[in-house]
Motif scaffolding. Structure first.
Motif: not given
Length: 339
Positions: A67-68, A70-72, A74-75, A198-199, A202, A204
């Motif tokens: 999850k981390k 993926k978040t990184k 995407k950012k 996922e992009e 929006k 999971s």
């Protein structure tokens, strides 16, 4: 006679007393053994519980790490919208790092995406051609080649026509190895697909219904592996004789997951949020091509088949395309191929 009988009775009584003592001792030993076995079983149950807890903790940790990541990612991608193609990310996470790439099979998208990704992250790449190395015809062993690669590189990406070769490199390399494609899998393709889904959605991927229409090939194998790792529902639509291999299905079962296989494309796409496909006739397919195309006749992705899925379903294809999809779907409003 009376005295003799008395002595015999006394002896018998002693024997009986001894036997009783032996039986008592045996009973005590059995009781001890039973207690020990009971303790052992309890300990085994405790150990099993601890192992189960540890396994669950590891799974939770992996999910949190995923999850981390993926978040990184995407950012990072969001920030890159302001940059030009060859501009490097400000933090340069791969500064001073070298990825060595080797392509034994034709590549367009994988070659370009890896080159740009490493460049944008501040690292460097060098592409080796298999026929230019001493490996193989030159007589140098794979083990020695791996030592050289480990000395100069920080990572090795191999696109190969041999699963065994990737396994062998993994054995001898002291740096990470990335499977850029092999006969049995294409993990980097599927990872990028999941990120793309996922992009767009929006959500999971674990909350989406994913559908694959087409041949059971290396991309599908990686998609199946991803469905186990990321816990998403996967429907597969293909002819009876083209279903995933038994060892793949056994692996899914071993991991306590399930995939749904349909020999009817309409049933496979029902309630699908995403429909994936790949070329039915691969580059090195050693089959009767006309027969295979005929076998997949009822599995072509066209506007009629798309009408059985959700209205907002998206279509993705890893390219290159063939007769498995019509132009109106490939270039239509539901297609995100050219995202």
């Amino acid at each position: 006679h009376h005295q003799r009988n008395t002595k015999h009775e006394a002896r018998n009584t002693k024997h009986e007393t001894r036997n009783t003592k032996h039986e008592t001792r045996n009973t005590k030993h059995e009781t001890r053994n039973t207690k020990q076995e009971t303790r052992k079983r309890k300990q085994e149950k405790r150990n099993t519980k601890h192992e189960t807890r540890n396994t669950k903790k590891k799974k939770r940790k992996k999910k949190q790490e995923t999850k981390k990541t993926k978040t990184k990612t995407k950012k990072r991608k969001q920030k890159r919208k302001k940059y030009n193609t060859l501009e490097v990310d400000k933090d340069k996470p791969l500064k001073g790092k070298l990825l060595i790439q080797m392509f034994e099979k034709a590549s367009l998208r994988t070659r370009l995406s890896f080159y740009l990704a490493i460049k944008q992250l501040g690292g460097g790449t060098i592409t080796l051609r298999a026929n230019e190395l001493h490996l193989g015809k030159g007589g140098e062993s794979l083990a020695d080649t791996a030592k050289i690669l480990s000395t100069y590189g920080d990572g090795f990406m191999l696109r190969s026509d041999s699963d065994e070769k990737i396994a062998e490199f993994s054995k001898y390399l002291k740096i990470p190895v990335i499977n850029g494609l092999s006969p049995s899998s294409h993990p980097t393709q599927v990872l990028s697909d999941i990120f793309t889904v996922e992009e767009i959605k929006k959500k999971s991927i674990s909350k989406l219904n994913i559908c694959w229409i087409g041949d059971s090939n290396n991309v599908l194998n990686s998609m199946i592996a991803a469905s186990v790792k990321f816990s998403f529902n996967l429907n597969i639509g293909c002819p009876k004789n083209y279903e995933p291999k038994k060892f793949v299905l056994d692996w899914v079962k071993k991991n306590k997951r399930k995939i749904n296989i349909f020999n009817d494309a309409k049933k496979a796409v029902k309630d699908a949020d995403v429909i994936f496909s790949d070329k039915v006739i691969s580059l090195n397919d050693k089959v009767n091509k006309n027969k295979k195309i005929k076998d997949f006749k009822n599995f072509q992705i066209n506007s009629k088949l798309m009408s059985f899925a959700k209205k907002d379903t998206i279509f993705l294809h890893c390219l290159p395309r063939g007769e498995e999809v019509t132009g109106d779907v490939f270039l239509g409003k539901n297609s995100e191929v050219w995202l």
